[in-house]
Design an enzyme around this catalytic site. Structure first.
Site, PDB file in Angstrom:
ATOM      1  N   CYS A   8      27.124   6.653 -35.924  1.00  0.00           N
ATOM      2  CA  CYS A   8      25.729   6.999 -36.150  1.00  0.00           C
ATOM      3  C   CYS A   8      24.887   5.823 -35.561  1.00  0.00           C
ATOM      4  O   CYS A   8      25.639   5.124 -34.524  1.00  0.00           O
ATOM      5  CB  CYS A   8      25.323   7.359 -37.561  1.00  0.00           C
ATOM      6  SG  CYS A   8      25.504   5.877 -38.780  1.00  0.00           S
ATOM      7  N   ASN A  11      25.258   2.590 -38.706  1.00  0.00           N
ATOM      8  CA  ASN A  11      26.280   2.363 -39.577  1.00  0.00           C
ATOM      9  C   ASN A  11      26.315   2.118 -40.999  1.00  0.00           C
ATOM     10  O   ASN A  11      26.966   1.412 -41.395  1.00  0.00           O
ATOM     11  CB  ASN A  11      27.357   1.540 -38.724  1.00  0.00           C
ATOM     12  CG  ASN A  11      28.871   1.683 -39.341  1.00  0.00           C
ATOM     13  OD1 ASN A  11      29.534   0.681 -39.290  1.00  0.00           O
ATOM     14  ND2 ASN A  11      29.261   2.736 -39.670  1.00  0.00           N
ATOM     15  N   CYS A  13      24.200   4.626 -43.013  1.00  0.00           N
ATOM     16  CA  CYS A  13      23.934   6.064 -43.746  1.00  0.00           C
ATOM     17  C   CYS A  13      25.013   7.078 -43.589  1.00  0.00           C
ATOM     18  O   CYS A  13      25.875   7.398 -44.404  1.00  0.00           O
ATOM     19  CB  CYS A  13      22.491   6.270 -43.452  1.00  0.00           C
ATOM     20  SG  CYS A  13      21.052   5.062 -43.909  1.00  0.00           S
ATOM     21  N   ARG A  14      24.698   7.674 -42.466  1.00  0.00           N
ATOM     22  CA  ARG A  14      25.529   8.885 -42.104  1.00  0.00           C
ATOM     23  C   ARG A  14      27.084   8.639 -41.926  1.00  0.00           C
ATOM     24  O   ARG A  14      27.722   9.304 -42.641  1.00  0.00           O
ATOM     25  CB  ARG A  14      24.805   9.530 -40.764  1.00  0.00           C
ATOM     26  CG  ARG A  14      23.245  10.225 -41.165  1.00  0.00           C
ATOM     27  CD  ARG A  14      22.862  10.531 -39.824  1.00  0.00           C
ATOM     28  NE  ARG A  14      22.382   9.374 -38.942  1.00  0.00           N
ATOM     29  CZ  ARG A  14      21.881   9.367 -37.971  1.00  0.00           C
ATOM     30  NH1 ARG A  14      21.656  10.734 -37.370  1.00  0.00           N
ATOM     31  NH2 ARG A  14      21.320   8.220 -37.452  1.00  0.00           N
ATOM     32  N   SER A  15      27.363   7.783 -40.997  1.00  0.00           N
ATOM     33  CA  SER A  15      28.669   7.382 -40.645  1.00  0.00           C
ATOM     34  C   SER A  15      29.556   7.113 -41.818  1.00  0.00           C
ATOM     35  O   SER A  15      30.998   7.461 -41.881  1.00  0.00           O
ATOM     36  CB  SER A  15      28.799   6.881 -39.182  1.00  0.00           C
ATOM     37  OG  SER A  15      28.488   5.524 -39.497  1.00  0.00           O
ATOM     38  N   ASP A 129      18.884  12.023 -39.150  1.00  0.00           N
ATOM     39  CA  ASP A 129      18.845  10.591 -39.534  1.00  0.00           C
ATOM     40  C   ASP A 129      17.736  10.380 -41.076  1.00  0.00           C
ATOM     41  O   ASP A 129      16.590  10.731 -41.172  1.00  0.00           O
ATOM     42  CB  ASP A 129      18.196   9.738 -38.705  1.00  0.00           C
ATOM     43  CG  ASP A 129      18.035   8.346 -39.109  1.00  0.00           C
ATOM     44  OD1 ASP A 129      18.292   7.897 -40.107  1.00  0.00           O
ATOM     45  OD2 ASP A 129      17.631   7.375 -38.196  1.00  0.00           O
TER      46      ASP A 129
HETATM   47  P1  4NP Z   1      22.250   5.699 -39.941  1.00  0.00           P
HETATM   48  O1  4NP Z   1      20.794   5.441 -40.444  1.00  0.00           O
HETATM   49  O2  4NP Z   1      22.190   5.783 -38.310  1.00  0.00           O
HETATM   50  O3  4NP Z   1      22.793   6.891 -40.445  1.00  0.00           O
HETATM   51  O4  4NP Z   1      23.050   4.393 -40.420  1.00  0.00           O
HETATM   52  C1  4NP Z   1      19.973   4.503 -40.088  1.00  0.00           C
HETATM   53  C2  4NP Z   1      19.870   3.214 -40.508  1.00  0.00           C
HETATM   54  C3  4NP Z   1      19.263   2.122 -39.930  1.00  0.00           C
HETATM   55  C4  4NP Z   1      17.906   2.444 -39.007  1.00  0.00           C
HETATM   56  C5  4NP Z   1      18.053   3.820 -38.532  1.00  0.00           C
HETATM   57  C6  4NP Z   1      18.990   4.752 -38.880  1.00  0.00           C
HETATM   58  N1  4NP Z   1      17.344   1.568 -38.745  1.00  0.00           N
HETATM   59  O5  4NP Z   1      16.372   1.721 -37.723  1.00  0.00           O
HETATM   60  O6  4NP Z   1      17.446   0.420 -39.004  1.00  0.00           O
END
Ligand code: 4NP
Length: 162
Positions: A8, A11, A13-15, A129
């Site tokens: 993602c 790294n 939340c989703r992955s 997201d």
């Molecule tokens: P992820 O979520 O891609 O599912 O880990 C996010 C975590 C952090 C950010 C964006 C999405 N960020 O902009 O910091």
């Protein structure tokens, strides 16, 4: 050994939840010796961090502990993994761009696909997201990746005769 990398943006939340729910499914199927997984982010904002507290809370309620430390997708991943599984279209583009730069230094590229593309008759191909969302969005992230992973696992089992 079949190796799967969930990817993602951050790294955190989703992955990481995709990785851990997939590991649970693989273990329950008795395939822990045949299929390995990990996760990474296309971005570098959260390197070294534990997953977001909100997704850890959701995971805990399902009996899962997320202890992954965020890392950024690296060129070595294109030779170390068989499947690079993207959560959304931006992640996919990023991975494909890096693949083009890596192509000459690897024997063959891994499969690069959106996670939800393995779900038959799926009409929504992205895992949204949840970072700026609510706890409900994080619960939904779990539900989405848990369901999609079942289809990914079925595909891998059929492809590799596992
Ligand atoms: P992820 O979520 O891609 O599912 O880990 C996010 C975590 C952090 C950010 C964006 C999405 N960020 O902009 O910091």
């Amino acid at each position: 050994m079949v190796k799967v990398l969930f990817i993602c943006l951050g790294n955190i939340c989703r992955s990481p939840i995709a990785e851990e729910t997939f590991r649970q499914q693989v273990t329950e199927a008795g395939l822990a010796d045949a299929i390995q997984c990990d996760s990474a982010g296309t971005g570098n904002y959260h390197i070294g961090e534990l997953p977001d507290t909100r997704i850890r809370k959701v995971a805990q309620a399902k009996g899962l502990t997320l202890s992954h430390r965020a890392r950024q997708l690296a060129k070595a991943d294109f030779s170390d993994f068989d499947y690079l599984i993207a959560m959304d279209a931006n992640n996919l583009l990023h991975i494909e761009n890096l693949a083009r730069q890596t192509q000459s230094s690897v024997d063959s590229l891994p499969v690069i696909r959106l996670l939800r593309s393995y779900t038959p008759k799926e009409t929504q191909f992205e895992v949204p997201d949840p970072y700026y969302g609510t706890m409900e969005d994080f619960e939904q992230t779990y539900q989405i990746v848990n369901t999609a992973n079942l289809h990914l696992l079925a595909h891998i089992r059929a492809t590799h005769q596992l």
